[in-house]
Design an enzyme around this catalytic site. Structure first.
Site, PDB file in Angstrom:
ATOM      1  N   LYS A  40      -9.065 -10.084   9.369  1.00 40.85           N
ATOM      2  CA  LYS A  40      -8.395  -9.242   8.654  1.00 40.85           C
ATOM      3  C   LYS A  40      -9.273  -9.420   7.188  1.00 40.85           C
ATOM      4  CE  LYS A  40      -4.719  -6.906   8.540  1.00 40.85           C
ATOM      5  NZ  LYS A  40      -4.224  -6.214   9.865  1.00 40.85           N
ATOM      6  N   ASN A  54       1.512   6.088   7.585  1.00 46.69           N
ATOM      7  CA  ASN A  54       0.931   7.006   8.932  1.00 46.69           C
ATOM      8  C   ASN A  54       1.870   6.087  10.164  1.00 46.69           C
ATOM      9  OD1 ASN A  54      -0.782   7.793  10.916  1.00 46.69           O
ATOM     10  ND2 ASN A  54      -1.753   6.097  10.979  1.00 46.69           N
TER      11      ASN A  54
END
Ligand code: GLU
Length: 420
Positions: free
Chosen positions: A103, A218
């Site tokens: 990440k 989203n």
């Protein structure tokens, strides 16, 4: 207050109570393989310069190269990025993808920037981490406040640095730059497949089932649309500026349009509602789709929903797990429920490496198949071990990682005088 990472480790401990696996695995997963912190310099449009803190973590790579998104958010820090990279490790393992977990992020509020500033920030971040990532070592993707365009700038910057076309270094790219059909909606689609599969197992119908969604980026939008299309009644949605609700069901296409035109859902009709009230409202399915730790020991006891679909990463803090289990709130855990995104990222990476592209129907079919299979595997395991779905997910993930670890030998194999 325990760190986010302490909470994440607590879930491993819970799973370890039910399985016998090598101590080597738990030891390896106690800290990241590698963590990088960088300064990311941004030249503003008015000539000023600000240096932001950027991070990239490769958590574990036993199952393949690290994989995971990049977020731009003011709260990004070392603990958060490490924890998110750890969750990616578990997620890829549960889904049987050939990836470990990674990440990255920059501690910044991107909403204040012009498009040109955002492009410079994206490219500057890649300049700083280019040696740390790569198509065979660590493959970034979008996350909170980043999108295909940002991935396009990043992939292009990597191309400039590497002096080679390497579209497989980043996924979630625009289709024109080697992105995959279906990647943009994959997280919401995947969450919908997980919910539908569980609804089937429970013998329940979409019709008459109410849904509330906290976070309308989203993933939240795509999930809302899929639910509405399938006959669920989406009664409430919210974003960082607050929420709206309508007991008769919101018009999801209209709410999405308002959000995209005006930047928030609040003017899309319905009655106003705070994020806090949405979390505890009377609803069948609650889908937190924004950031970590929105359900904690403070409000877990007030959650009235029967099912939580964790579309965000880590929306339920581990301290809240026991209360939700006691109150029979079924949690469809993040490392399964939001894994549609990384699954289509895997498809994108595979397509890039073959330079051979799939049509939208093929992607949709393969995503659905993987999500449905993974959901059944997890639900079956939860029944076999008599554990909640999250613990079952961690059990499956740890077993996958152990297989790869055991293939090269664990302490049990190498121990001198083991009597073999
Ligand atoms: N950021 C997404 C996640 O948290 C997607 C990661 C990816 O596609 O690599 O799962």
């Amino acid at each position: 207050m325990p760190s986010l990472f302490d909470g994440a480790s607590a879930r491993i401990q819970a799973a370890l109570e039910h399985i016998e696996i090598s101590q080597d695995v738990a030891q390896r997963l106690a800290q990241p393989d590698a963590a990088l912190k960088v300064g990311v310099p941004l030249r503003h449009d008015d000539g000023r310069m600000t240096v932001f803190s950027g991070y990239r973590v490769r958590y574990d790579t036993a199952l393949g190269p690290a994989k995971g998104g990049i977020r731009f958010h003011p709260d990004v820090g070392a603990d958060e990025v490490s924890t998110l990279a750890f969750w990616m490790t578990m997620k890829c393992a549960v889904m049987g993808l050939p990836f470990g977990g990674g990440k990255g992020g920059v501690a910044v509020d991107p909403k204040q920037f012009s498009p040109a500033e955002l492009e410079r920030l994206a490219r500057a971040y890649i300049d700083q981490i280019a040696d740390f990532i790569g198509p065979d070592s660590d493959i970034p993707a979008p996350d909170v406040n980043t999108n295909p365009r940002v991935m396009g700038w990043m992939a292009d910057q990597y191309r400039i640095i590497a002096r080679a076309h390497t579209p497989d270094v980043i996924t979630g790219k625009p289709i024109e730059m080697g992105g995959s059909a279906g990647r943009a909606t994959a997280t919401g689609d995947g969450a919908f497949h997980v919910l539908s599969t569980m609804m089937q197992r429970w013998g329940r119908e979409a019709k008459g089932t109410t849904v509330a969604i906290q976070g309308f980026g989203n993933a939240g939008q795509c999930f809302a649309r899929r639910c509405a299309d399938a006959g669920y009644t989406v009664v409430a949605v919210s974003d960082s500026s607050g929420g709206i609700h309508d007991a008769g069901g919101l018009d999801i296409d209209a709410v999405i349009e308002t959000k995209n035109d005006k930047g928030s859902v609040s003017e899309a009709g319905g009655e106003a509602m705070s994020n806090a009230d949405l979390i505890t409202m009377e609803v069948d399915v609650l889908a937190p789709a924004a950031l970590e730790s929105v359900i904690t020991s403070d409000n877990a006891g007030d959650v009235a929903a029967g099912v939580i679909v964790e579309i965000a990463n880590g929306p339920v803090a581990s301290e809240a797990d026991a209360t939700l289990i006691d109150n029979r709130v079924l949690v469809l855990p993040d490392i399964l429920a939001n894994a549609g995104g990384v699954t289509v990222s895997y498809f994108e990476w595979a397509q890039n490496r073959q330079a051979w592209y799939w049509d939208a129907d093929t992607v949709a079919e393969r995503l659905e198949q993987r999500m449905v299979e993974a959901t059944h595997a997890l639900a079956d395991r939860a029944e076999d071990n008599d554990v909640d779905l999250r613990t079952a997910a961690y059990i499956l993930a740890l077993e996958q990682i152990e297989k790869a670890t055991a293939a090269v030998g664990t302490s049990e194999f190498f121990r001198v005088g083991r009597g073999a």
